[in-house]
Design a protein around this motif. Structure first.
Motif, short mmCIF file in Angstrom:
data_model
loop_
_atom_site.label_atom_id
_atom_site.label_comp_id
_atom_site.label_asym_id
_atom_site.label_seq_id
_atom_site.Cartn_x
_atom_site.Cartn_y
_atom_site.Cartn_z
N THR A 411 11.75 9.40 -10.11
CA THR A 411 10.98 8.85 -11.27
C THR A 411 11.76 7.54 -11.49
O THR A 411 11.05 6.31 -11.49
CB THR A 411 10.49 9.37 -12.59
N GLY A 412 13.17 7.53 -11.52
CA GLY A 412 13.75 6.29 -12.00
C GLY A 412 13.76 5.30 -10.66
O GLY A 412 13.59 4.30 -11.00
N VAL A 417 12.19 0.18 -8.97
CA VAL A 417 11.73 -0.48 -7.55
C VAL A 417 10.58 -1.54 -7.92
O VAL A 417 10.20 -2.61 -7.80
CB VAL A 417 11.63 0.05 -6.42
N THR A 418 9.67 -0.35 -8.59
CA THR A 418 8.21 -1.11 -9.24
C THR A 418 8.50 -2.25 -10.26
O THR A 418 7.75 -3.42 -10.06
CB THR A 418 7.52 -0.05 -9.69
N ALA A 419 9.56 -2.00 -11.17
CA ALA A 419 9.59 -2.86 -11.92
C ALA A 419 10.43 -4.21 -11.81
O ALA A 419 10.01 -5.39 -12.07
CB ALA A 419 10.37 -2.46 -13.36
N LEU A 425 6.69 -9.74 -7.88
CA LEU A 425 5.99 -10.19 -6.79
C LEU A 425 4.41 -10.25 -6.88
O LEU A 425 3.78 -11.08 -6.59
CB LEU A 425 6.46 -9.58 -5.51
N GLN A 426 4.01 -9.27 -7.17
CA GLN A 426 2.34 -9.03 -7.40
C GLN A 426 1.95 -9.99 -8.32
O GLN A 426 0.85 -10.56 -8.11
CB GLN A 426 2.09 -7.53 -7.76
N ALA A 427 2.67 -9.98 -9.47
CA ALA A 427 2.39 -11.05 -10.49
C ALA A 427 2.27 -12.46 -10.06
O ALA A 427 1.35 -13.05 -10.51
CB ALA A 427 3.07 -10.73 -11.74
N ARG A 535 1.68 2.69 -5.44
CA ARG A 535 2.01 1.75 -4.66
C ARG A 535 3.44 2.18 -3.74
O ARG A 535 3.69 1.77 -2.70
CB ARG A 535 2.08 0.31 -5.26
N PHE A 536 4.39 2.47 -4.82
CA PHE A 536 5.62 2.73 -4.14
C PHE A 536 5.69 3.97 -2.99
O PHE A 536 6.29 3.81 -2.05
CB PHE A 536 6.52 3.23 -5.48
N THR A 537 4.71 4.61 -3.22
CA THR A 537 4.53 5.93 -1.99
C THR A 537 4.15 5.15 -0.85
O THR A 537 4.72 5.37 0.33
CB THR A 537 3.61 6.83 -2.55
#
Length: 664
Positions: A411-412, A417-419, A425-427, A535-537
């Motif tokens: 989870t970490g 990576v998501t944060a 980048l998506q923003a 998305r990370f998956t």
């Protein structure tokens, strides 16, 4: 005099300042300006479309779909053209299914029961390879039955064989023609580039419009997707034949047909067989994805399990796909590499012994077919599925154990990576005005690529806007860029390591080869278990799917650097790190940009497949278009947007690779 020299030196420094800034400086300036403009303009002109909203284009496509569905039985184009093709392909696919999987012509069992299939496969594997390949084929097929997936495996194999057979009827002649004609070769190369750039999902929606959902559409989609390798490699094999051989045949009075059949094709045989191997692997990958349009087989097992988050069943189905891929790959590879004699040249014992074993295995194959046509136990694989149940239970148990014990770590990593990367980048892409993103992409295309690449990018971005899916396209683009960056980083680290050490190459290359045989679906299963549907998956699965080809390209690029240059750097006292960063990587920059190009295309294909496990955006739009008739037009437009993204990214990275090669 001193003042004059000093002035000249100052003029030189001033002139150097006025020179064109380097590529790195320009890219940094463009990105910095983008960030500043985003901060001032974010949230304006984003062209965002709600999940349930449709544009006029989407509604028009829905109406076309409905109109075709209602007039299919009376429209002459469908009655006398598309329906004829569909029925013909259906018959071919039905024949192979009747041969391997489905009851044939009223018979309660297939024409070849499980024992017959195993026996014939063992015979053919030995005929084109050797005893080791035959044992691998027999063992792999029996393992599929022990998994409890014999029927599904044979459905997948039947559709793969049908698609490949139909494809070879036109791919080999086209490849031969492309090998003989320079004009046709130049004409067909861009078409093949386009076909291989297009992600697998995109083939499905338009084909269902003309050929309905079912085995026919699945077979035709597989045939189209799998065709380019055979055409390319057949043409390459013929073009690689030495001109002296052709001149010798002509001097002996051979006609063009005789030169083709007696010189060109036999000499290019190994390359052509390699093309068939690649076509079969591509067909297997596409058949599994074609489960989305109701194709039977292992793909349906995996998709159903992914949708219900049944990781154990999905892993068992994915393992079966891998086993089937390995069997097909090894048998077809053996057909192109086996020597004519197993014994040393000049001895007759080897060929005689091989003929004896070949005769014996042929007899065993006939006996196996007879048993499968006579006894029910040899026709239908026994109902035992101990291996499959064990794999399912162990996978599910291991998944739960990992979740319980490593939840903080997984989870970490996912959240970090998501944060840190995905969300920013998506923003940046989705919250910037569309015209700002367009300007940035065009500027980057000119700086790192060429003006022609920028023109192609402008056309593609304009058409993406017309699809009404700009926002979703930017979300997909963000995932593609992050995954590609990770692929390139991994390729540089591992590729340099392999390129500098033959021992490391010997250990890692078989792993990369195995990774390239696995269809895309298989990569989703373990990461779905570890990171849930996010998305990370999809990004991590895309990184592993795209890495093998990128690593191999970087390895070859590092190995191509002149040993003399490396030795000279070492002799001057350069450390290992300095040799790598100052000599080998700069001299292999063309390979690095080419690796980025190929990795990017693989990533794009996989990220879209990741729409099944939470990637959302264009991949989800395509899948939703298959499921809901009201979203068919939106799904079709999403497929077009994916193609446009692929073309744009491919052209920019290809131009960058050419510029790097020219600079080198």
């Amino acid at each position: 005099m001193t003042a004059q020299v000093s002035g000249t030196s100052a003029d030189g420094r001033f002139a150097s300042v006025l020179r064109r800034p380097g590529t790195g400086v320009l890219v940094t300036a463009i990105l910095g300006g983008w960030l500043l403009a985003w901060y001032l303009l974010r949230g304006t002109h984003t062209l965002q479309l709600g999940a349930a909203q449709l544009t006029d284009l989407h509604r028009s496509l829905n109406e076309v779909n409905h109109s075709i569905a209602t007039s299919r039985d009376t429209n002459p184009v469908f009655v006398y053209f598309f329906d004829v093709i569909r029925v013909t392909v259906d018959e071919i696919a039905a024949f192979f299914q009747a041969l391997l999987a489905q009851p044939a012509f009223g018979s309660p069992t297939p024409l070849l029961g499980w024992l017959g299939v195993v026996a014939v496969a063992g015979f053919l594997a030995y005929a084109v390879g050797n005893l080791r390949v035959a044992l691998l084929a027999v063992g792999g097929l029996v393992f599929l039955g022990l998994q409890g997936l014999w029927q599904e495996s044979m459905d997948t194999l039947a559709l793969t064989m049908a698609a490949v057979l139909i494809a070879l009827l036109f791919t080999i002649p086209l490849g031969v023609y492309a090998g003989l004609s320079d004009r046709f070769h130049r004409l067909i190369t861009p078409v093949l580039d386009f076909m291989q750039t297009m992600p697998t999902f995109v083939y499905l929606a338009p084909l269902t419009l003309f050929f309905l959902i079912g085995p026919a559409s699945a077979t035709i989609a597989t045939m189209i997707y799998a065709a380019p390798p055979t055409i390319r490699l057949t043409a390459h094999g013929i073009r690689s034949v030495p001109e002296q051989m052709l001149e010798a045949s002509r001097s002996l009075g051979a006609t063009r047909w005789q030169s083709l059949t007696k010189v060109l094709l036999p000499t290019a045989k190994r390359t052509i067989v390699l093309g068939i191997n690649q076509t079969m692997m591509a067909a297997l990958a596409m058949v599994t994805i074609a489960a989305l349009i109701n194709a039977p087989g292992l793909g349906r097992t995996v998709i159903n399990a992914l949708q219900t988050r049944d990781v154990g069943t999905a892993f068992n189905g994915g393992l079966a796909i891998v086993v089937l891929a390995i069997v097909i790959d090894r048998v077809t590879t053996a057909a192109g590499t086996r020597q004519e004699q197993d014994a040393p040249a000049g001895t007759a014992r080897g060929p005689l012994a091989r003929r004896g074993v070949l005769l014996a295995t042929g007899v065993l194959a006939l006996v196996g077919v007879w048993y499968s046509r006579t006894y029910l136990w040899a026709a239908e694989f026994p109902g035992t599925a101990h291996v499959g149940r064990w794999v399912t239970v162990v996978t599910a148990t291991a998944t739960e154990w990992v979740k319980d014990n490593f939840a903080v770590l997984t989870t970490g990593v996912k959240n970090t990576v998501t944060a840190v990367a995905i969300d920013p980048l998506q923003a940046l892409l989705t919250e910037s005005p569309w015209w700002l993103v367009t300007a940035v992409v065009l500027a980057l295309a000119v700086v790192i690529g060429s003006i022609r690449a920028a023109i192609v990018a402008a056309v593609c971005l304009s058409l993406i806007i017309l699809t009404g899916l700009w926002h979703d396209a930017m979300i997909t683009l963000a995932s593609v860029l992050i995954a590609t960056a990770l692929v390139v980083a991994l390729a540089v680290v591992v590729g340099v390591w392999m390129g500098r050490s033959p021992r490391v190459d010997h250990v890692i290359r078989p792993v990369l080869d195995a990774g390239q045989t696995m269809p895309p679906f298989v990569y989703l299963v373990p990461f779905l278990a570890l990171f849930e549907a996010t998305r990370f998956t999809a990004i991590i699965a895309a990184v592993l799917y795209a890495s093998p080809v990128a690593i191999k390209i970087v390895t070859d690029g590092i190995r191509a650097v002149s040993p003399t240059t490396v030795e000279a750097a070492t002799a001057t006292g350069a450390s290992t790190w300095q040799t790598i960063t100052k000599v080998q990587i700069p001299m292999a920059r063309h390979a690095l940009t080419l690796a980025a190009n190929q990795g990017l295309i693989y990533v794009l294909s996989m990220v879209v497949v990741g729409g099944l496990v939470g990637a959302g955006a264009l991949g989800y739009d395509v899948v939703a278009g298959f499921v809901q008739a009201s979203l068919y037009g939106k799904g079709l437009a999403a497929g077009v947007a994916i193609v446009l993204l692929g073309i744009m990214l491919d052209r920019i990275t290809q131009a960058a690779a050419k510029r790097a090669g020219g600079a080198h």
